[in-house]
Design a protein around this motif. Structure first.
Motif, short mmCIF file in Angstrom:
data_model
loop_
_atom_site.label_atom_id
_atom_site.label_comp_id
_atom_site.label_asym_id
_atom_site.label_seq_id
_atom_site.Cartn_x
_atom_site.Cartn_y
_atom_site.Cartn_z
N THR A 8 0.82 -1.21 0.00
CA THR A 8 0.00 0.00 0.00
C THR A 8 0.85 1.26 0.00
O THR A 8 0.35 2.32 -0.34
CB THR A 8 -0.92 0.01 1.23
OG1 THR A 8 -0.11 -0.10 2.42
CG2 THR A 8 -1.90 -1.12 1.18
N LEU A 131 -1.60 9.08 -9.94
CA LEU A 131 -2.73 8.62 -9.13
C LEU A 131 -2.74 7.10 -8.95
O LEU A 131 -3.17 6.60 -7.91
CB LEU A 131 -4.04 9.08 -9.76
CG LEU A 131 -4.31 10.59 -9.70
CD1 LEU A 131 -5.60 10.94 -10.44
CD2 LEU A 131 -4.39 11.07 -8.25
N SER A 132 -2.30 6.36 -9.96
CA SER A 132 -2.31 4.90 -9.83
C SER A 132 -1.35 4.43 -8.74
O SER A 132 -1.54 3.34 -8.18
CB SER A 132 -1.94 4.25 -11.17
OG SER A 132 -0.62 4.60 -11.56
N GLN A 135 -3.35 4.69 -5.28
CA GLN A 135 -4.69 4.12 -5.17
C GLN A 135 -4.83 3.24 -3.93
O GLN A 135 -5.79 3.36 -3.18
CB GLN A 135 -5.04 3.32 -6.42
CG GLN A 135 -6.45 2.73 -6.36
CD GLN A 135 -6.87 2.11 -7.67
OE1 GLN A 135 -6.04 1.82 -8.51
NE2 GLN A 135 -8.17 1.89 -7.86
N THR A 139 -7.25 3.67 -0.73
CA THR A 139 -8.26 2.64 -0.48
C THR A 139 -7.60 1.27 -0.51
O THR A 139 -7.53 0.63 -1.58
CB THR A 139 -9.43 2.72 -1.49
OG1 THR A 139 -10.25 1.57 -1.36
CG2 THR A 139 -8.93 2.86 -2.91
N ARG A 142 -9.27 -1.53 -2.32
CA ARG A 142 -9.39 -1.42 -3.77
C ARG A 142 -10.78 -0.97 -4.22
O ARG A 142 -11.26 -1.32 -5.29
CB ARG A 142 -9.06 -2.76 -4.45
CG ARG A 142 -7.78 -3.38 -4.00
CD ARG A 142 -7.66 -4.82 -4.51
NE ARG A 142 -6.50 -5.46 -3.90
CZ ARG A 142 -5.26 -5.37 -4.37
NH1 ARG A 142 -5.02 -4.65 -5.42
NH2 ARG A 142 -4.27 -5.98 -3.76
N PHE A 144 -13.31 1.31 -5.80
CA PHE A 144 -13.34 2.42 -6.75
C PHE A 144 -14.23 3.56 -6.27
O PHE A 144 -14.03 4.71 -6.68
CB PHE A 144 -13.81 1.93 -8.12
CG PHE A 144 -12.74 1.26 -8.93
CD1 PHE A 144 -11.62 1.96 -9.33
CD2 PHE A 144 -12.86 -0.07 -9.30
CE1 PHE A 144 -10.63 1.36 -10.08
CE2 PHE A 144 -11.88 -0.69 -10.05
CZ PHE A 144 -10.75 0.02 -10.45
N PHE A 147 -11.91 5.79 -4.55
CA PHE A 147 -10.85 6.34 -5.38
C PHE A 147 -11.33 7.42 -6.35
O PHE A 147 -10.70 8.47 -6.49
CB PHE A 147 -10.18 5.19 -6.16
CG PHE A 147 -9.04 5.62 -7.03
CD1 PHE A 147 -7.91 6.18 -6.48
CD2 PHE A 147 -9.10 5.45 -8.41
CE1 PHE A 147 -6.84 6.58 -7.29
CE2 PHE A 147 -8.05 5.83 -9.22
CZ PHE A 147 -6.92 6.40 -8.65
N VAL A 151 -10.12 11.30 -7.60
CA VAL A 151 -9.70 11.55 -8.98
C VAL A 151 -10.44 12.74 -9.57
O VAL A 151 -9.84 13.70 -10.10
CB VAL A 151 -9.91 10.30 -9.86
CG1 VAL A 151 -9.67 10.63 -11.33
CG2 VAL A 151 -9.00 9.17 -9.41
N ARG A 508 -13.93 -3.37 -8.00
CA ARG A 508 -12.70 -3.22 -7.22
C ARG A 508 -11.51 -3.53 -8.11
O ARG A 508 -11.59 -4.34 -9.03
CB ARG A 508 -12.71 -4.15 -6.00
CG ARG A 508 -13.82 -3.82 -5.02
CD ARG A 508 -13.79 -4.71 -3.78
NE ARG A 508 -14.93 -4.43 -2.91
CZ ARG A 508 -14.93 -3.49 -1.97
NH1 ARG A 508 -13.85 -2.76 -1.78
NH2 ARG A 508 -16.00 -3.28 -1.22
N LEU A 509 -10.42 -2.86 -7.84
CA LEU A 509 -9.20 -3.07 -8.61
C LEU A 509 -8.71 -4.50 -8.41
O LEU A 509 -8.58 -4.97 -7.28
CB LEU A 509 -8.11 -2.10 -8.15
CG LEU A 509 -6.75 -2.23 -8.84
CD1 LEU A 509 -6.86 -1.78 -10.28
CD2 LEU A 509 -5.69 -1.44 -8.09
#
Length: 525
Positions: A8, A131-132, A135, A139, A142, A144, A147, A151, A508-509
């Motif tokens: 993280t 930003l990536s 992320q 969070t 993950r 969104f 996030f 953004v 979610r990522l």
């Protein structure tokens, strides 16, 4: 929790940089990239006089920058897995500096448009990379829904703040000073990246083989041609001019070739599957209507404040503070709804459009030549809040229906409307209608206005004629706002009957292993 091999903390920085400072620096980098660009549309009037170009020319260059920001979306992760963050940022900063230098001193329209297009690509590339990296710090789960408020607060907030800064610097000196300020800011980012970061990879670099560069060029030509038609249509009298006909033909041919490549290529720039996701057409329609409603401030309000109220650029841009306040308010509301309350999508989408339609309705009753600027504060606040609520909610909705493999391609498709031709199409519609109703209303008002009328003599004719035109413009603006209000109310009723917004799924990522597997599979096939 974070997946394996993807901690993280922001790993691009050297060990002596504290974790909280790392997050702050990445957000600062993203803000700096969003402030940068090829040209700054708030200084369009000064640029027109300085470069001896038309307003349509400057706007065309500005839209080219937005197209560049859009078409780079499908390859952002490919670039991320090929180059390190340090390499990317050390390239993007000087590239944007060069773009700013060129746009300051060139008087060639093709050069200006092309440079702005690449400036938009570099701008989005740098913002995404910054930003990536934070992320998972923002969070760890993950989510969104956590996030994207961050953004869009940076992206949409930067639009308002950069407009303020551009006008203030232009009023104090000239429009070049905004470019010099941004170049200085980029030099700071460049220096910080060089001093505080190091090369770090989560995986072995993947080559850029298989990217459909020609497909990306065709999509760009399609968008630029379409924007050319809508932006210059009024100037060239639409299809009575060969320029508009040629632009339309180029747009149709490039679109046909893009579709052909989607069908015949194994890995096209945008896959045919990306267009087949359920409710994508409805999302495109929502964004198209959003662009239509948001074109009203650009066309109608600017005519009202400029031609009727005679506001200068400082008074006009001061409304950006209230737009920025609405952006902050809308971001908070969207975050509370999606993250704290875990609500669905119909309420925020309806609320966002209700705020924007509310702006139109309030403006209908505010059309008065004697109004104060303070009357515009509240409707501007509503418009800013509705704008960001819709961007956040609809983008979070996409994460729930589109898998990661096609997520950025779908964002590019949505960008074709929201940052591509949608805004210029809405402005073209308003301008075209005003071309008819202003002369019609003027003819009605001035039907007895001539030198034969004994109530008007040769000395007062010019002033009476000017007042008649002023009143015709006021009546036309009120009529336009009235029709937009009617369309807006009907559209709000339509949203209430939409069923696809009832779902409550947030994407979610994927974990880094999953992303790595997707990238390798696409690269191998």
């Amino acid at each position: 929790m974070a997946g394996p091999n993807m901690p993280t903390r922001v790993m691009m920085f050297r060990d002596f940089v504290p974790d909280k400072v790392r997050v702050f620096l990445c957000l600062f980098f993203a803000l700096a990239f969003q402030f940068s660009g090829g040209i700054y549309l708030s200084s369009v009037s000064q640029m027109v006089g300085s470069l001896a170009l038309m307003q349509e020319d400057i706007m065309m260059a500005g839209y080219a920058s937005f197209v560049g920001m859009t078409v780079i979306f499908p390859i952002l992760f490919r670039l991320k897995f090929r180059f390190t963050t340090r390499s990317i940022l050390l390239f993007v900063c000087p590239a944007l500096i060069v773009c700013n230098l060129i746009t300051m001193y060139t008087d060639s329209l093709p050069v200006l448009v092309i440079v702005c297009f690449f400036a938009g690509m570099f701008r989005m590339w740098g913002t995404f990379e910054a930003l990536s990296n934070v992320q998972l710090s923002l969070t760890p789960t993950r989510n969104f829904a956590v996030f994207f408020p961050v953004v869009y607060m940076i992206v949409l907030g930067s639009i308002q703040l950069s407009g303020l800064l551009t006008v203030y610097l232009g009023y104090w000196a000239n429009w070049h000073y905004m470019h010099w300020f941004i170049m200085g800011l980029l030099f700071i980012v460049w220096g910080l990246v060089a001093a505080l970061s190091h090369h770090f990879r989560f995986m072995k670099p993947l080559p850029l083989f298989g990217i459909d560069w020609l497909g990306g060029a065709l999509w760009s030509i399609f968008l630029l041609s379409l924007i050319f038609v809508f932006e210059y249509g009024k100037f060239y009298d639409w299809f009575d001019a060969p320029q508009i006909v040629i632009g339309t033909v180029i747009a149709v041919i490039s679109l046909a070739l893009s579709i052909h490549r989607m069908i015949v290529r194994r890995h096209p720039f945008i896959s045919l599957e990306a267009f087949r996701y359920r409710n994508l057409t409805s999302l495109l329609f929502l964004f198209l209507m959003l662009c239509f409603f948001l074109a009203a401030p650009t066309v109608l309000q600017n005519i009202f404040t400029g031609s009727i109220l005679k506001y200068d650029v400082l008074n006009n841009v001061s409304l950006n503070w209230w737009n920025f306040g609405g952006t902050v308010l809308g971001c908070i509301l969207a975050y509370q709804w999606h993250v704290r309350l875990h609500g669905g999508y119909k309420v925020p989408v309806f609320l966002g459009f209700a705020f924007i339609v509310g702006y139109q309705c309030i403006m209908y009753f505010l059309i008065d030549p004697n109004m104060n600027i303070e009357w515009l504060y509240f409707p501007t606040l509503l418009r800013g809040a509705g704008y960001i609520i819709l961007y956040i909610s609809l983008t979070v909705y996409v994460t729930g229906i589109v898998p990661f493999q096609h997520f950025f391609q779908v964002l590019a498709i949505l960008g074709f409307v929201r940052t591509g031709f949608g805004s210029v199409l809405g402005g073209a519609i308003y301008s075209r209608v005003l071309q008819y109703i202003i002369p019609e209303n003027f003819q009605t008002i001035s039907i007895e206005l001539d030198l034969v009328n004994t109530a008007v003599n040769s000395e007062t004719f010019i002033s009476v004629y000017g007042e008649a035109m002023r009143q015709a413009t006021l009546v036309s603006l009120k009529e336009m706002y009235g029709w937009v209000c009617i369309v807006g109310v009907l559209f709000l009723a339509l949203i209430l009957f939409e069923k696809f917004l009832n779902r409550n799924v947030v994407g979610r990522l994927p974990r880094i292993r999953r992303i790595k597997h997707i990238m390798k599979r696409e690269n191998a096939s």
